[in-house]
Design a protein around this motif. Structure first.
Motif, PDB file in Angstrom:
ATOM      1  N   GLN B  34       0.842  -1.299  -0.282  1.00 24.02           N
ATOM      2  CA  GLN B  34      -0.114  -0.101  -0.064  1.00 24.02           C
ATOM      3  C   GLN B  34       0.811   1.194  -0.102  1.00 24.02           C
ATOM      4  O   GLN B  34       2.028   1.229   0.614  1.00 24.02           O
ATOM      5  CB  GLN B  34      -0.788   0.105   1.221  1.00 24.02           C
ATOM      6  CG  GLN B  34      -1.889  -1.109   1.623  1.00 24.02           C
ATOM      7  CD  GLN B  34      -2.605  -0.941   2.744  1.00 24.02           C
ATOM      8  OE1 GLN B  34      -3.074  -0.105   3.058  1.00 24.02           O
ATOM      9  NE2 GLN B  34      -3.099  -2.026   3.009  1.00 24.02           N
ATOM     10  N   TYR B  36       0.690   5.308   1.059  1.00 22.87           N
ATOM     11  CA  TYR B  36       0.041   6.531   1.712  1.00 22.87           C
ATOM     12  C   TYR B  36       0.714   7.852   1.539  1.00 22.87           C
ATOM     13  O   TYR B  36       1.799   7.885   1.416  1.00 22.87           O
ATOM     14  CB  TYR B  36      -0.156   6.361   3.367  1.00 22.87           C
ATOM     15  CG  TYR B  36      -0.826   5.005   3.698  1.00 22.87           C
ATOM     16  CD1 TYR B  36      -0.643   3.726   3.420  1.00 22.87           C
ATOM     17  CD2 TYR B  36      -2.092   5.316   4.532  1.00 22.87           C
ATOM     18  CE1 TYR B  36      -1.502   2.317   3.845  1.00 22.87           C
ATOM     19  CE2 TYR B  36      -2.975   4.074   4.546  1.00 22.87           C
ATOM     20  CZ  TYR B  36      -2.368   3.046   4.405  1.00 22.87           C
ATOM     21  OH  TYR B  36      -3.402   1.723   4.862  1.00 22.87           O
ATOM     22  N   GLN B  38       1.284  11.455   3.584  1.00 24.88           N
ATOM     23  CA  GLN B  38       1.230  12.122   4.872  1.00 24.88           C
ATOM     24  C   GLN B  38       1.615  13.492   4.928  1.00 24.88           C
ATOM     25  O   GLN B  38       2.730  13.852   4.509  1.00 24.88           O
ATOM     26  CB  GLN B  38       1.907  11.364   5.789  1.00 24.88           C
ATOM     27  CG  GLN B  38       1.730  11.979   7.333  1.00 24.88           C
ATOM     28  CD  GLN B  38       2.541  11.188   8.408  1.00 24.88           C
ATOM     29  OE1 GLN B  38       3.483  10.233   8.114  1.00 24.88           O
ATOM     30  NE2 GLN B  38       1.880  11.198   9.632  1.00 24.88           N
ATOM     31  N   PRO B  44      -1.496   9.576   8.141  1.00 26.82           N
ATOM     32  CA  PRO B  44      -1.355   9.208   6.560  1.00 26.82           C
ATOM     33  C   PRO B  44      -2.758   9.063   6.305  1.00 26.82           C
ATOM     34  O   PRO B  44      -3.636   8.553   6.872  1.00 26.82           O
ATOM     35  CB  PRO B  44      -0.556   7.958   6.997  1.00 26.82           C
ATOM     36  CG  PRO B  44       0.072   7.888   8.257  1.00 26.82           C
ATOM     37  CD  PRO B  44      -0.676   8.806   9.030  1.00 26.82           C
ATOM     38  N   LEU B  89       4.490   7.223   2.127  1.00 26.11           N
ATOM     39  CA  LEU B  89       4.981   6.111   2.794  1.00 26.11           C
ATOM     40  C   LEU B  89       4.548   4.771   2.054  1.00 26.11           C
ATOM     41  O   LEU B  89       3.317   4.743   1.776  1.00 26.11           O
ATOM     42  CB  LEU B  89       4.219   6.159   4.408  1.00 26.11           C
ATOM     43  CG  LEU B  89       4.641   7.198   5.242  1.00 26.11           C
ATOM     44  CD1 LEU B  89       3.407   7.204   6.266  1.00 26.11           C
ATOM     45  CD2 LEU B  89       5.870   7.010   5.883  1.00 26.11           C
ATOM     46  N   PHE B 103       5.397  -0.235   7.821  1.00 22.51           N
ATOM     47  CA  PHE B 103       5.494   1.196   7.181  1.00 22.51           C
ATOM     48  C   PHE B 103       7.123   1.216   6.848  1.00 22.51           C
ATOM     49  O   PHE B 103       7.762   0.812   7.701  1.00 22.51           O
ATOM     50  CB  PHE B 103       5.001   2.343   7.792  1.00 22.51           C
ATOM     51  CG  PHE B 103       3.450   2.187   7.759  1.00 22.51           C
ATOM     52  CD1 PHE B 103       2.624   1.712   8.812  1.00 22.51           C
ATOM     53  CD2 PHE B 103       2.961   3.297   6.602  1.00 22.51           C
ATOM     54  CE1 PHE B 103       1.442   1.748   8.415  1.00 22.51           C
ATOM     55  CE2 PHE B 103       1.550   3.140   6.540  1.00 22.51           C
ATOM     56  CZ  PHE B 103       0.864   2.360   7.543  1.00 22.51           C
ATOM     57  N   GLY B 104       7.343   1.997   5.515  1.00 22.73           N
ATOM     58  CA  GLY B 104       8.624   2.360   5.385  1.00 22.73           C
ATOM     59  C   GLY B 104       8.800   3.689   6.264  1.00 22.73           C
ATOM     60  O   GLY B 104       8.016   4.276   6.871  1.00 22.73           O
ATOM     61  N   THR B 105      10.258   4.440   5.713  1.00 20.72           N
ATOM     62  CA  THR B 105      10.324   5.643   6.629  1.00 20.72           C
ATOM     63  C   THR B 105       9.737   6.781   5.827  1.00 20.72           C
ATOM     64  O   THR B 105       9.790   7.772   6.467  1.00 20.72           O
ATOM     65  CB  THR B 105      11.864   5.751   6.908  1.00 20.72           C
ATOM     66  OG1 THR B 105      12.502   5.596   5.634  1.00 20.72           O
ATOM     67  CG2 THR B 105      12.416   4.741   7.857  1.00 20.72           C
TER      68      THR B 105
END
Lengths: 115, 113
Positions: B34, B36, B38, B44, B89, B103-105
């Motif tokens: 996925q 997102y 933010q 997000p 993200l 989640f990634g950074t």
């Protein structure tokens, strides 16, 4: 449709004090999550509820963090006593998986500063 | 160890160009991936998801690809606008019993007028 509500938006406390955050998910969403997002990082899951039962709390520092979701609707996350490293944004999210995927709707977050 | 890496912390591009963001992962086998968006001071917001058996997904100016062999997803914004400036993200949906996302950074995108 109303979004995910969180309060307070901002909180500043001294270390060793306690704090509580509240979340009201989207109506009808059975799954509720609390994430911690430290500045410059992605959200990290703290705890996941399905209705009023805990599904995953493996990353919740249980010596200082607690969460509950009484009646399977709104939820409270508490930190006691707070440490400097708890400074972060606490995000609440909810979901109602329909398509097999797990799409989350987030609240605006509660920003905690521990001095 | 398990990792989710998103390309450079920050990406600056000129308005009208295509922005390409990458998400690489190791030691995960996600069923879905996925993306997102933010904005500062906000939570997000979900944009798109792609399943492990899909190669590409589009939504208006957004396109996502997913290569499970390379363990990589690419996120494209075509004809970028200053309003696209935000942090993006990627999130791996593991479809484990707990059904949570990793989640990634994030990559902070700035579109310069």
């Amino acid at each position: 449709e109303a979004g995910v509500a969180q309060s307070p938006r901002y909180k500043i406390i001294e270390k060793r004090q306690s704090v509580a955050f509240w979340c009201n998910p989207i109506s009808g969403h059975a799954t509720l999550y609390w994430y911690q997002q430290i500045l410059g990082q992605g959200p990290k899951l703290l705890i996941q509820f399905q209705n009023n039962g805990v599904v995953d709390d493996s990353q919740l520092p249980k010596d200082r963090f607690s969460a509950e979701r009484l009646k399977g609707v709104d939820s409270t996350l508490k930190i006691q006593p707070a440490k400097l490293e708890d400074s972060a944004v606490y995000l609440c999210a909810s979901s109602s998986p329909r398509t097999g995927a797990n799409v989350l709707t987030f609240g605006a977050g509660s920003r905690l500063t521990v001095l | 160890s398990q990792k989710i890496e998103q390309n450079s912390e920050a990406l600056n591009i000129q308005e009208g160009k295509t922005a390409t963001l990458t998400c690489n992962y190791t030691n995960y086998s996600p069923a879905y991936l996925q993306w997102y968006r933010q904005d500062p001071g906000r939570g997000p917001v979900f944009l798109l998801l792609i399943r492990e058996n899909e190669k590409e997904k589009r939504k208006e100016r957004l396109k996502v690809t997913f290569d499970t062999t390379l363990k990589q997803s690419l996120f494209h914004i075509t004809a970028s606008q200053p309003a696209d400036s935000a942090t993006y993200l990627c999130a791996l949906d593991m479809r484990t019993g707990a059904n949570n996302l990793f989640f990634g950074t994030g990559t902070r995108l700035t579109v310069i007028p």
